[in-house]
Motif scaffolding. Sequence first.
Motif, PDB file in Angstrom:
ATOM      1  N   HIS A 161       0.861  -1.188   0.000  1.00 51.48           N
ATOM      2  CA  HIS A 161       0.000   0.000   0.000  1.00 51.48           C
ATOM      3  C   HIS A 161       0.893   1.232   0.000  1.00 51.48           C
ATOM      4  O   HIS A 161       1.755   1.377   0.867  1.00 51.48           O
ATOM      5  CB  HIS A 161      -0.922   0.008   1.215  1.00 51.48           C
ATOM      6  N   ASN A 182      -1.983   4.445   1.183  1.00 52.98           N
ATOM      7  CA  ASN A 182      -3.257   3.740   1.387  1.00 52.98           C
ATOM      8  C   ASN A 182      -3.898   3.197   0.122  1.00 52.98           C
ATOM      9  O   ASN A 182      -5.082   2.883   0.120  1.00 52.98           O
ATOM     10  CB  ASN A 182      -4.252   4.616   2.154  1.00 52.98           C
ATOM     11  N   GLN A 183      -3.142   3.051  -0.950  1.00 49.91           N
ATOM     12  CA  GLN A 183      -3.662   2.440  -2.165  1.00 49.91           C
ATOM     13  C   GLN A 183      -2.745   1.304  -2.581  1.00 49.91           C
ATOM     14  O   GLN A 183      -1.520   1.424  -2.521  1.00 49.91           O
ATOM     15  CB  GLN A 183      -3.748   3.452  -3.303  1.00 49.91           C
ATOM     16  N   ASP A 206      -7.099  -3.828   0.242  1.00 50.67           N
ATOM     17  CA  ASP A 206      -7.424  -2.689  -0.611  1.00 50.67           C
ATOM     18  C   ASP A 206      -8.821  -2.845  -1.220  1.00 50.67           C
ATOM     19  O   ASP A 206      -9.579  -1.874  -1.299  1.00 50.67           O
ATOM     20  CB  ASP A 206      -6.370  -2.544  -1.714  1.00 50.67           C
ATOM     21  N   ASN A 225     -11.278  -1.942   1.398  1.00 52.79           N
ATOM     22  CA  ASN A 225     -11.268  -0.494   1.631  1.00 52.79           C
ATOM     23  C   ASN A 225     -11.990   0.268   0.521  1.00 52.79           C
ATOM     24  O   ASN A 225     -12.598   1.298   0.769  1.00 52.79           O
ATOM     25  CB  ASN A 225      -9.841   0.021   1.789  1.00 52.79           C
ATOM     26  N   ARG A 226     -11.948  -0.246  -0.691  1.00 60.61           N
ATOM     27  CA  ARG A 226     -12.598   0.426  -1.825  1.00 60.61           C
ATOM     28  C   ARG A 226     -14.037  -0.009  -2.042  1.00 60.61           C
ATOM     29  O   ARG A 226     -14.887   0.790  -2.416  1.00 60.61           O
ATOM     30  CB  ARG A 226     -11.813   0.190  -3.124  1.00 60.61           C
ATOM     31  N   HIS A 249     -17.438  -4.194   2.821  1.00 58.25           N
ATOM     32  CA  HIS A 249     -17.290  -5.482   3.508  1.00 58.25           C
ATOM     33  C   HIS A 249     -18.159  -6.598   2.937  1.00 58.25           C
ATOM     34  O   HIS A 249     -17.879  -7.771   3.174  1.00 58.25           O
ATOM     35  CB  HIS A 249     -17.589  -5.312   4.995  1.00 58.25           C
ATOM     36  N   GLN A 276      -8.755  -1.339  10.979  1.00 60.30           N
ATOM     37  CA  GLN A 276      -8.775  -0.941   9.583  1.00 60.30           C
ATOM     38  C   GLN A 276      -8.387   0.516   9.432  1.00 60.30           C
ATOM     39  O   GLN A 276      -7.633   0.872   8.541  1.00 60.30           O
ATOM     40  CB  GLN A 276     -10.169  -1.170   9.011  1.00 60.30           C
ATOM     41  N   GLU A 289      -4.597   1.484   9.203  1.00 61.18           N
ATOM     42  CA  GLU A 289      -3.776   1.102   8.046  1.00 61.18           C
ATOM     43  C   GLU A 289      -3.546   2.217   7.095  1.00 61.18           C
ATOM     44  O   GLU A 289      -4.204   3.010   6.712  1.00 61.18           O
ATOM     45  CB  GLU A 289      -4.394  -0.085   7.329  1.00 61.18           C
TER      46      GLU A 289
END
Length: 164
Positions: free
Chosen positions: A51, A54-55, A112, A115-116, A119, A161, A164
């Motif tokens: 990451h 964060n990507q 990732d 996050n995008r 859930h 989460q 991160e």
Amino acid sequence: MTTVSLTVNGQPVTADVDPRTLLVHLLRDNLRLTGTHVGCDTSQCGACVVHLNNQAVKACTILAVQADSATVTTIEGIAQGGELHPMQAAFREHHGLQCGYCTPGMVMSAIDIVNRKGHALDEQTIRAELEGNLCRCTGYHNIVKAVAAGALAMAQAPLRQAAE
């Protein structure tokens, strides 16, 4: 040589690198963070996913100088206090690995994806999103199950989460 300064797994790092040095080699060779694997050198396999700010990125496609002043998280940086990240635990529990070579990249990509995309991931979404990660040992069935379980587990651990 060029000096780069970045934050890796929460720790400030400064290194002198050749301007042609790839981020994956800075992590592995200079910082000894060998969980980030080099599987193909052509951006095809995803074993080197980390990451960056964060990507998810393939560290074999990023120059270390491009990561100057950035924040990098590797597979070594996601467990906290000796406790596996929920996605790591899901891969272990659902046998989402065989030889384990692709696993760090799969886990980082899976985090990732959550996050995008959130859930509640269906199988089709997981398979489409993991398209850039190759596993030569499994049929992906358990990897997909692990990602789905990890996504749900991450919902139960929102504080982890956010860190991160």
